[in-house]
Design a protein around this motif. Structure first.
Motif, PDB file in Angstrom:
ATOM      1  N   VAL A   1      76.374  29.199  30.099  1.00 28.35           N
ATOM      2  CA  VAL A   1      77.149  29.842  31.164  1.00 28.35           C
ATOM      3  C   VAL A   1      76.565  29.601  32.529  1.00 28.35           C
ATOM      4  O   VAL A   1      77.295  29.562  33.515  1.00 28.35           O
ATOM      5  CB  VAL A   1      77.198  31.379  31.055  1.00 28.35           C
ATOM      6  N   ARG A   2      75.237  29.497  32.589  1.00 28.17           N
ATOM      7  CA  ARG A   2      74.594  29.427  33.900  1.00 28.17           C
ATOM      8  C   ARG A   2      75.019  28.196  34.683  1.00 28.17           C
ATOM      9  O   ARG A   2      75.099  28.232  35.905  1.00 28.17           O
ATOM     10  CB  ARG A   2      73.077  29.500  33.740  1.00 28.17           C
ATOM     11  N   HIS A   3      75.320  27.110  33.983  1.00 26.61           N
ATOM     12  CA  HIS A   3      75.813  25.929  34.682  1.00 26.61           C
ATOM     13  C   HIS A   3      77.170  26.219  35.306  1.00 26.61           C
ATOM     14  O   HIS A   3      77.432  25.872  36.454  1.00 26.61           O
ATOM     15  CB  HIS A   3      75.934  24.750  33.710  1.00 26.61           C
ATOM     16  N   ILE A   4      78.007  26.865  34.520  1.00 28.13           N
ATOM     17  CA  ILE A   4      79.341  27.177  35.020  1.00 28.13           C
ATOM     18  C   ILE A   4      79.275  28.224  36.128  1.00 28.13           C
ATOM     19  O   ILE A   4      80.018  28.167  37.099  1.00 28.13           O
ATOM     20  CB  ILE A   4      80.239  27.626  33.849  1.00 28.13           C
ATOM     21  N   MET A   5      78.328  29.153  35.966  1.00 23.81           N
ATOM     22  CA  MET A   5      78.151  30.161  37.016  1.00 23.81           C
ATOM     23  C   MET A   5      77.794  29.513  38.344  1.00 23.81           C
ATOM     24  O   MET A   5      78.291  29.916  39.399  1.00 23.81           O
ATOM     25  CB  MET A   5      77.057  31.156  36.630  1.00 23.81           C
ATOM     26  N   LEU A   6      76.952  28.499  38.276  1.00 27.44           N
ATOM     27  CA  LEU A   6      76.568  27.796  39.508  1.00 27.44           C
ATOM     28  C   LEU A   6      77.784  27.141  40.150  1.00 27.44           C
ATOM     29  O   LEU A   6      77.997  27.248  41.360  1.00 27.44           O
ATOM     30  CB  LEU A   6      75.490  26.745  39.208  1.00 27.44           C
ATOM     31  N   VAL A   7      78.588  26.502  39.322  1.00 23.40           N
ATOM     32  CA  VAL A   7      79.795  25.856  39.831  1.00 23.40           C
ATOM     33  C   VAL A   7      80.715  26.900  40.465  1.00 23.40           C
ATOM     34  O   VAL A   7      81.217  26.723  41.577  1.00 23.40           O
ATOM     35  CB  VAL A   7      80.526  25.101  38.691  1.00 23.40           C
ATOM     36  N   ALA A   8      80.901  28.007  39.755  1.00 20.69           N
ATOM     37  CA  ALA A   8      81.772  29.069  40.272  1.00 20.69           C
ATOM     38  C   ALA A   8      81.213  29.633  41.575  1.00 20.69           C
ATOM     39  O   ALA A   8      81.967  29.933  42.504  1.00 20.69           O
ATOM     40  CB  ALA A   8      81.911  30.175  39.228  1.00 20.69           C
ATOM     41  N   ASP A   9      79.902  29.753  41.635  1.00 22.46           N
ATOM     42  CA  ASP A   9      79.268  30.263  42.850  1.00 22.46           C
ATOM     43  C   ASP A   9      79.529  29.347  44.034  1.00 22.46           C
ATOM     44  O   ASP A   9      79.873  29.800  45.125  1.00 22.46           O
ATOM     45  CB  ASP A   9      77.753  30.396  42.637  1.00 22.46           C
ATOM     46  N   VAL A  10      79.353  28.057  43.796  1.00 24.10           N
ATOM     47  CA  VAL A  10      79.557  27.097  44.879  1.00 24.10           C
ATOM     48  C   VAL A  10      81.006  27.138  45.360  1.00 24.10           C
ATOM     49  O   VAL A  10      81.288  27.039  46.548  1.00 24.10           O
ATOM     50  CB  VAL A  10      79.168  25.671  44.412  1.00 24.10           C
ATOM     51  N   MET A  11      81.921  27.354  44.414  1.00 23.01           N
ATOM     52  CA  MET A  11      83.340  27.404  44.790  1.00 23.01           C
ATOM     53  C   MET A  11      83.680  28.651  45.585  1.00 23.01           C
ATOM     54  O   MET A  11      84.675  28.682  46.295  1.00 23.01           O
ATOM     55  CB  MET A  11      84.209  27.354  43.530  1.00 23.01           C
ATOM     56  N   THR A  12      82.899  29.692  45.431  1.00 23.16           N
ATOM     57  CA  THR A  12      83.285  30.970  46.040  1.00 23.16           C
ATOM     58  C   THR A  12      82.331  31.501  47.114  1.00 23.16           C
ATOM     59  O   THR A  12      82.622  32.532  47.690  1.00 23.16           O
ATOM     60  CB  THR A  12      83.428  32.053  44.951  1.00 23.16           C
ATOM     61  N   VAL A  13      81.225  30.814  47.411  1.00 23.74           N
ATOM     62  CA  VAL A  13      80.256  31.375  48.373  1.00 23.74           C
ATOM     63  C   VAL A  13      80.841  31.752  49.712  1.00 23.74           C
ATOM     64  O   VAL A  13      80.421  32.738  50.317  1.00 23.74           O
ATOM     65  CB  VAL A  13      79.069  30.435  48.719  1.00 23.74           C
ATOM     66  N   ASP A  14      81.771  30.977  50.201  1.00 23.53           N
ATOM     67  CA  ASP A  14      82.274  31.212  51.550  1.00 23.53           C
ATOM     68  C   ASP A  14      83.270  32.362  51.628  1.00 23.53           C
ATOM     69  O   ASP A  14      83.786  32.652  52.686  1.00 23.53           O
ATOM     70  CB  ASP A  14      82.953  29.943  52.079  1.00 23.53           C
ATOM     71  N   GLY A  15      83.556  32.977  50.515  1.00 23.73           N
ATOM     72  CA  GLY A  15      84.518  34.070  50.528  1.00 23.73           C
ATOM     73  C   GLY A  15      85.932  33.591  50.335  1.00 23.73           C
ATOM     74  O   GLY A  15      86.860  34.386  50.301  1.00 23.73           O
ATOM     75  N   GLU A  16      86.112  32.291  50.221  1.00 22.97           N
ATOM     76  CA  GLU A  16      87.432  31.788  49.883  1.00 22.97           C
ATOM     77  C   GLU A  16      87.281  30.764  48.784  1.00 22.97           C
ATOM     78  O   GLU A  16      86.231  30.144  48.652  1.00 22.97           O
ATOM     79  CB  GLU A  16      88.116  31.183  51.101  1.00 22.97           C
ATOM     80  N   LEU A  17      88.329  30.608  48.013  1.00 18.60           N
ATOM     81  CA  LEU A  17      88.262  29.681  46.892  1.00 18.60           C
ATOM     82  C   LEU A  17      88.306  28.261  47.389  1.00 18.60           C
ATOM     83  O   LEU A  17      89.208  27.876  48.119  1.00 18.60           O
ATOM     84  CB  LEU A  17      89.435  29.927  45.938  1.00 18.60           C
ATOM     85  N   LYS A  18      87.294  27.484  46.999  1.00 19.10           N
ATOM     86  CA  LYS A  18      87.283  26.080  47.387  1.00 19.10           C
ATOM     87  C   LYS A  18      87.418  25.251  46.142  1.00 19.10           C
ATOM     88  O   LYS A  18      86.806  25.553  45.134  1.00 19.10           O
ATOM     89  CB  LYS A  18      85.960  25.759  48.060  1.00 19.10           C
ATOM     90  N   GLN A  19      88.204  24.198  46.230  1.00 19.96           N
ATOM     91  CA  GLN A  19      88.379  23.394  45.028  1.00 19.96           C
ATOM     92  C   GLN A  19      87.297  22.325  44.928  1.00 19.96           C
ATOM     93  O   GLN A  19      86.736  21.899  45.926  1.00 19.96           O
ATOM     94  CB  GLN A  19      89.768  22.771  45.020  1.00 19.96           C
ATOM     95  N   ILE A  20      87.015  21.932  43.714  1.00 21.12           N
ATOM     96  CA  ILE A  20      86.105  20.818  43.484  1.00 21.12           C
ATOM     97  C   ILE A  20      86.933  19.658  42.957  1.00 21.12           C
ATOM     98  O   ILE A  20      87.542  19.755  41.896  1.00 21.12           O
ATOM     99  CB  ILE A  20      84.997  21.186  42.476  1.00 21.12           C
ATOM    100  N   GLY A  21      86.986  18.617  43.734  1.00 20.24           N
ATOM    101  CA  GLY A  21      87.760  17.446  43.314  1.00 20.24           C
ATOM    102  C   GLY A  21      86.859  16.241  43.204  1.00 20.24           C
ATOM    103  O   GLY A  21      85.672  16.365  42.925  1.00 20.24           O
ATOM    104  N   ARG A  22      87.416  15.072  43.423  1.00 23.60           N
ATOM    105  CA  ARG A  22      86.624  13.847  43.331  1.00 23.60           C
ATOM    106  C   ARG A  22      85.573  13.793  44.427  1.00 23.60           C
ATOM    107  O   ARG A  22      84.542  13.170  44.296  1.00 23.60           O
ATOM    108  CB  ARG A  22      87.523  12.622  43.474  1.00 23.60           C
TER     109      ARG A  22
END
Lengths: 377, 76
Positions: free
Chosen positions: A291-312
């Motif tokens: 889970v911790r790997h996914i948590m990191l990804v989720a954290d990076v997507m949400t740190v700014d307070g808005e949902l950011k997508q991860i693409g290419r």
């Protein structure tokens, strides 16, 4: 109880503390032994912490990327929970990371308040209330071209099942079409004033799209018994509208549309939703990712307070450096644009420094050496 | 009780170790006096042995209470 104050002194996570406490209580050891055990646990915990300088992001990317190669590439629609189609596998994972506003198969799990959850009839009632019902579901619609009118033959049984009255249907149609509806021995008749075939067909199409009861987005509802309560599964999702309905326990109601959760419940909920959806997608394919790997990804997507997508291109809008962008795609265009604008690269990231040939701030490169004066010990 | 923020990591991390041994090996290779009695010839081996014995006159500077806080833009 007695182990609590022993554990209190150690800076270890709460969940871990609970686990140790449980085990100690099971063993029922005395204080000195307990202390020794806790000391050992603490040591093991420290050894498992990540060292400063470790490339956590890269490890997370690899840990998710490698199992990703083993996932089914094609979209397999799978008759999952209660015969509802759900996108799975790689397409779903991409969908989660891309934060699509309209995922291909939105789905909700609706739980009810105690009063409604135990009773099948009452659960069914709510299901009928939220499921989008169109005129074709409860009636036969015919067009009468000679007299330029639409005749609606209401099906009484279906009406009863949906708890609809002729009056209500009439009002809904009048409101939706902004046209007069006449009731004639159980049939509803819409007279088209304009003598044109196109007007007739347009009205007919419009009529088909009027939602008589329920929520437009909810296309299908399935009632299932889970344990001792009835749970509703829906095809289509609209968290905002569902939460307002009486009898729904919105604290236990979720959707698989991450963006909707972000809009309605906020960023922290969205983070949890990303983690939950990603983990369950991977698990369904039989892949085990920490889970911790996914948590990191989720954290990076949400740190700014808005949902950011991860693409290419990595996290959307994340790359400031010209060189890092140029290294990935469209090298000449990127460099040319930067040159025209007079952009400056501050060489703060990893990629830029590699290109320039400098040590990077990662692992060994992040260590600052100083002379230890005083010589031998 | 140890203050974890101040004290972690307690020993050299593997990156720090590699860096210290590397720097010391370079010094030895360039002719610096060896601080231990040894039969070894390879400067890297000598540096490793010196590290083991704790005689290398090099240590690391840990910034900001031993935690490295990266700015967000530095992450990408």
């Amino acid at each position: 109880m007695k182990y609590d104050n022993l554990l209190d002194k150690y800076p270890i996570p709460k969940a871990l503390k609970e686990e140790i406490k449980e085990e100690l209580e099971r063993l029922n050891v005395n204080k000195t032994t307990a202390k020794k055990i806790i000391e050992k646990c603490y040591e093991a915990y420290l050894k498992n912490l990540m060292e400063p300088g470790e490339a956590a992001g890269i490890i997370a990317a690899q840990s998710m990327g490698e199992p990703g190669t083993q996932m089914t590439m094609r979209t397999f629609h799978y008759a999952g929970v209660a015969e509802i189609d759900v996108t799975l596998g790689l397409p779903r994972l991409i969908e989660i990371l891309d934060v699509r506003k309209n995922p291909s198969t939105p789905m909700m799990t609706i739980r009810l308040t105690e009063e409604y959850a135990k009773d099948r009839e009452k659960a069914r009632e709510i299901a009928n209330k939220i499921e989008a019902t169109y005129i074709l579901d409860i009636a036969d619609v015919a067009t009468d071209i000679r007299n330029m009118r639409i005749i609606i033959n209401l099906d009484e049984k279906a009406m009863q099942r949906k708890k609809l009255k002729v009056e209500d249907v009439k009002k809904k149609i009048e409101k939706g079409l902004k046209m007069e509806v006449v009731e004639e021995d159980g049939k509803l008749i819409i007279q088209i004033s304009e003598p044109s075939f196109k007007a007739l067909m347009d009205t007919f199409d419009k009529l088909k799209n009027i939602v008589l009861v329920g929520i437009k987005e909810i296309r299908r509802v399935i009632v299932r018994k889970e344990g001792d309560e009835y749970v509703l599964y829906t095809e289509g999702s609209s968290l905002k509208k569902i939460m307002k309905i009486k009898g729904i326990d919105f604290t236990r109601t979720t959707t698989n549309n991450v963006y909707e959760i972000y809009e309605v419940l906020g960023i922290e909920a969205a983070r949890n939703a990303i983690i939950k959806e990603a983990i369950s997608t991977l698990e369904e394919q039989g892949l085990e990712v920490d889970v911790r790997h996914i948590m990191l990804v989720a954290d990076v997507m949400t740190v700014d307070g808005e949902l950011k997508q991860i693409g290419r291109h990595g996290v959307a809008g994340g790359k400031h450096s010209i060189l890092a962008r140029a290294a990935f795609e469209m090298t000449v265009n990127n460099l040319l644009d930067a040159a025209i604008k007079g952009d400056v690269d501050l060489l703060r990231g990893i990629t830029e420094n590699i290109i320039v040939g400098q040590p990077i701030k990662l692992g060994t490169g992040d260590v600052e050496l100083i002379a230890k004066l005083g010589g031998r010990r | 009780m140890i203050d974890i923020k101040r004290a972690f990591p307690f020993e050299y991390t593997r990156f720090e170790k590699a860096r210290i041994i590397g720097a010391r090996a370079l010094q030895i290779a360039m002719g610096a006096p060896v601080l231990i009695e040894t039969d070894k010839i390879d400067p890297l081996d000598i540096a490793k042995e010196e590290f083991e014995k704790g005689v290398i006159p090099i240590t690391v500077k840990r910034r900001r209470e031993s935690f490295v806080w990266l700015e967000r833009h530095e992450l990408f």
